[in-house]
Motif scaffolding. Structure first.
Motif, PDB file in Angstrom:
ATOM      1  N   ARG A 275      38.560  -5.359  -0.763  1.00  0.00           N
ATOM      2  CA  ARG A 275      37.558  -5.173   0.282  1.00  0.00           C
ATOM      3  C   ARG A 275      37.231  -3.689   0.318  1.00  0.00           C
ATOM      4  O   ARG A 275      38.064  -2.865   0.695  1.00  0.00           O
ATOM      5  N   ARG A 276      36.024  -3.345  -0.102  1.00  0.00           N
ATOM      6  CA  ARG A 276      35.658  -1.941  -0.243  1.00  0.00           C
ATOM      7  C   ARG A 276      35.826  -1.179   1.074  1.00  0.00           C
ATOM      8  O   ARG A 276      36.287  -0.038   1.083  1.00  0.00           O
ATOM      9  N   SER A 277      35.442  -1.797   2.186  1.00  0.00           N
ATOM     10  CA  SER A 277      35.500  -1.091   3.463  1.00  0.00           C
ATOM     11  C   SER A 277      36.930  -0.694   3.821  1.00  0.00           C
ATOM     12  O   SER A 277      37.203   0.448   4.205  1.00  0.00           O
ATOM     13  N   PHE A 278      37.867  -1.644   3.689  1.00  0.00           N
ATOM     14  CA  PHE A 278      39.260  -1.358   4.030  1.00  0.00           C
ATOM     15  C   PHE A 278      39.859  -0.342   3.059  1.00  0.00           C
ATOM     16  O   PHE A 278      40.564   0.593   3.474  1.00  0.00           O
ATOM     17  N   PHE A 326      26.180   2.745  -5.858  1.00  0.00           N
ATOM     18  CA  PHE A 326      25.550   1.811  -6.790  1.00  0.00           C
ATOM     19  C   PHE A 326      25.239   0.476  -6.097  1.00  0.00           C
ATOM     20  O   PHE A 326      24.240  -0.174  -6.413  1.00  0.00           O
ATOM     21  N   ALA A 327      26.098   0.045  -5.167  1.00  0.00           N
ATOM     22  CA  ALA A 327      25.827  -1.199  -4.438  1.00  0.00           C
ATOM     23  C   ALA A 327      24.591  -1.068  -3.562  1.00  0.00           C
ATOM     24  O   ALA A 327      23.805  -2.003  -3.430  1.00  0.00           O
ATOM     25  N   VAL A 328      24.405   0.116  -2.969  1.00  0.00           N
ATOM     26  CA  VAL A 328      23.233   0.357  -2.118  1.00  0.00           C
ATOM     27  C   VAL A 328      21.980   0.539  -2.959  1.00  0.00           C
ATOM     28  O   VAL A 328      20.895   0.044  -2.611  1.00  0.00           O
ATOM     29  N   ARG A 386      30.654  -2.592   4.990  1.00  0.00           N
ATOM     30  CA  ARG A 386      30.750  -3.957   5.510  1.00  0.00           C
ATOM     31  C   ARG A 386      29.479  -4.742   5.217  1.00  0.00           C
ATOM     32  O   ARG A 386      29.534  -5.932   4.858  1.00  0.00           O
ATOM     33  N   ARG A 387      28.326  -4.086   5.344  1.00  0.00           N
ATOM     34  CA  ARG A 387      27.075  -4.773   5.057  1.00  0.00           C
ATOM     35  C   ARG A 387      26.991  -5.141   3.573  1.00  0.00           C
ATOM     36  O   ARG A 387      26.555  -6.256   3.225  1.00  0.00           O
ATOM     37  N   ARG A 390      29.158  -8.182   3.040  1.00  0.00           N
ATOM     38  CA  ARG A 390      28.551  -9.418   3.565  1.00  0.00           C
ATOM     39  C   ARG A 390      27.444  -9.923   2.653  1.00  0.00           C
ATOM     40  O   ARG A 390      27.275 -11.134   2.477  1.00  0.00           O
ATOM     41  N   GLU A 391      26.681  -9.003   2.077  1.00  0.00           N
ATOM     42  CA  GLU A 391      25.544  -9.391   1.236  1.00  0.00           C
ATOM     43  C   GLU A 391      25.941  -9.572  -0.220  1.00  0.00           C
ATOM     44  O   GLU A 391      25.094  -9.919  -1.044  1.00  0.00           O
ATOM     45  N   GLY A 392      27.218  -9.305  -0.539  1.00  0.00           N
ATOM     46  CA  GLY A 392      27.677  -9.452  -1.919  1.00  0.00           C
ATOM     47  C   GLY A 392      26.995  -8.507  -2.865  1.00  0.00           C
ATOM     48  O   GLY A 392      26.752  -8.825  -4.039  1.00  0.00           O
TER      49      GLY A 392
END
Length: 402
Positions: A275-278, A326-328, A386-387, A390-392
């Motif tokens: 989990r990237r956020s944690f 890169f995810a964004v 977190r976003r 959620r959006e994978g």
């Protein structure tokens, strides 16, 4: 050629090409981070040889990182038109000349100018790393692999470079780093030569402005690097202040670097399942706490522990933040801009650290301020990460969708 042979050889060739790309990313990553890792020894050598002040050395470090950031900001809007291999070759030539030239002058203005040239070369090489990693489709994993190879090499350099300094002085250290840059530049010849954006990028995405999620990612990177990297150029001086020699510090740093390699290898395999956020929140908090311990302890073993925690958490945090970029924005523009932001705010932190050290007669306040900056970075990056979860939004998922 029999069909069965083709079926066997093509996957094998693909695996070999992938391994070659990871080795090249490791060489390029090592070449890009020579300044970040070893300028602290150069600063110690310059202070011992020429008696430069903390403010002068803060400006010396700032010149390198500002030029590094400038190269990345210059390249960011042009990533779709750049070749990772071509950039790496230009960067290697520039760094070798700048590092080698620094061995032959004692003039502070000239040393400062050569540091600007070296920093620009480091920035170009870092751009090559981000481009090559983005084109693998799994940038966090590729960057972690590059960092792991880099840190294994740097563990040896952390022992060898202070030894060179003890026998050949600051001139020997500059020349040794120039030769290291040249060797790594040859390894970077295996980087991909093709141009074009990362595989998940939309054709017109590089023209779009950075959105709120991107700006929050850049802000988190700015706070993280300003807080955690302010002390870095003076790390050897911090150790010296508690009675530790440069050679002893090098041994501690070498062990810490080996541990960071282990951390990066672990991230390389675990990244798809974390989990990237944690993971980001944890690594930011550990890095901030280690920064505080580095500048407040007066015991060598505690400083050694702080170095381990700092090195392991810093590289994990950086790889995760670039992966978040890169995810964004799968084009790679935000990732390159994030790396530029890192250097820009590290340079500001270096100058601020030099001023604080000169004003307070020591480095003690710098680490706790870094902890505060990392805690704020957690609060800013959390909703973005977190976003994305959620959006994978991973680069691999985006690539599959196109």
């Amino acid at each position: 050629m029999p069909p069965a042979f083709i079926a066997v050889s093509l996957p094998r060739l693909s695996r070999l090409a992938g391994l070659g790309a990871l080795i090249a990313i490791g060489c390029a990553s090592s070449a890009a981070h020579i300044g970040n890792n070893f300028t602290t020894y150069l600063i110690g050598g310059l202070v011992d040889r020429y008696g430069f002040t903390p403010v002068q050395m803060g400006a010396f470090a700032m010149a390198e990182t500002l030029a590094y950031a400038g190269a990345l900001f210059l390249a960011a809007p042009r990533v779709a038109r750049l070749s990772a291999r071509s950039i790496a070759m230009a960067a290697s030539c520039l760094v070798v000349v700048a590092q080698g030239g620094s061995a032959f002058t004692a003039l502070y203005p000239l040393l400062l100018a050569l540091r600007l040239a070296a920093g620009f070369g480091f920035g170009l090489m870092n751009c090559a790393v981000n481009l090559a990693a983005g084109r693998t489709g799994q940038p966090t994993r590729a960057i972690s692999a590059g960092i792991a190879l880099q840190t294994l090499l740097f563990a040896a350099v952390n022992i060898g470079l202070p030894g060179i300094g003890a026998t050949a002085g600051i001139d020997g250290m500059f020349l040794g780093l120039a030769l290291l840059s040249a060797a790594l530049g040859l390894g970077a010849l295996l980087l991909p030569a093709e141009r074009g954006a990362a595989p998940a990028a939309a054709a017109d995405a590089t023209a779009a402005p950075i959105d709120a999620q991107g700006l929050m990612t850049l802000t988190a990177m700015a706070l993280f690097t300003f807080g955690s990297m302010a002390i870095w150029p003076f790390m050897e001086r911090t150790a010296h202040a508690i009675g530790m020699s440069a050679v002893e510090f090098g041994h501690y740093q070498s062990f810490a670097t080996l541990m960071s390699a282990a951390g990066s290898f672990a991230l390389m395999f675990l990244a798809p399942r974390l989990r990237r956020s944690f993971a980001l929140a944890t690594s930011l908090l550990v890095c901030g706490a280690a920064s505080a311990l580095l500048t407040t302890t007066s015991h060598a073993p505690m400083l050694g522990l702080a170095l381990v925690l700092y090195n392991v958490s810093w590289f994990i945090t950086y790889a995760l933040l670039v992966g978040l970029a890169f995810a964004v924005d799968p084009t790679g523009r935000l990732a390159v801009t994030a790396s530029g932001t890192w250097l820009l705010f590290q340079s500001a932190g270096s100058l601020a650290a030099g001023m604080i050290a000169q004003a307070f007669g020591g480095y003690s306040p710098i680490g706790p301020l870094g902890l505060i900056a990392c805690v704020i970075a957690i609060a800013i990056m959390w909703p973005v990460a977190r976003r994305a979860e959620r959006e994978g939004r991973t680069l691999a998922a985006a690539a599959a969708a196109h």
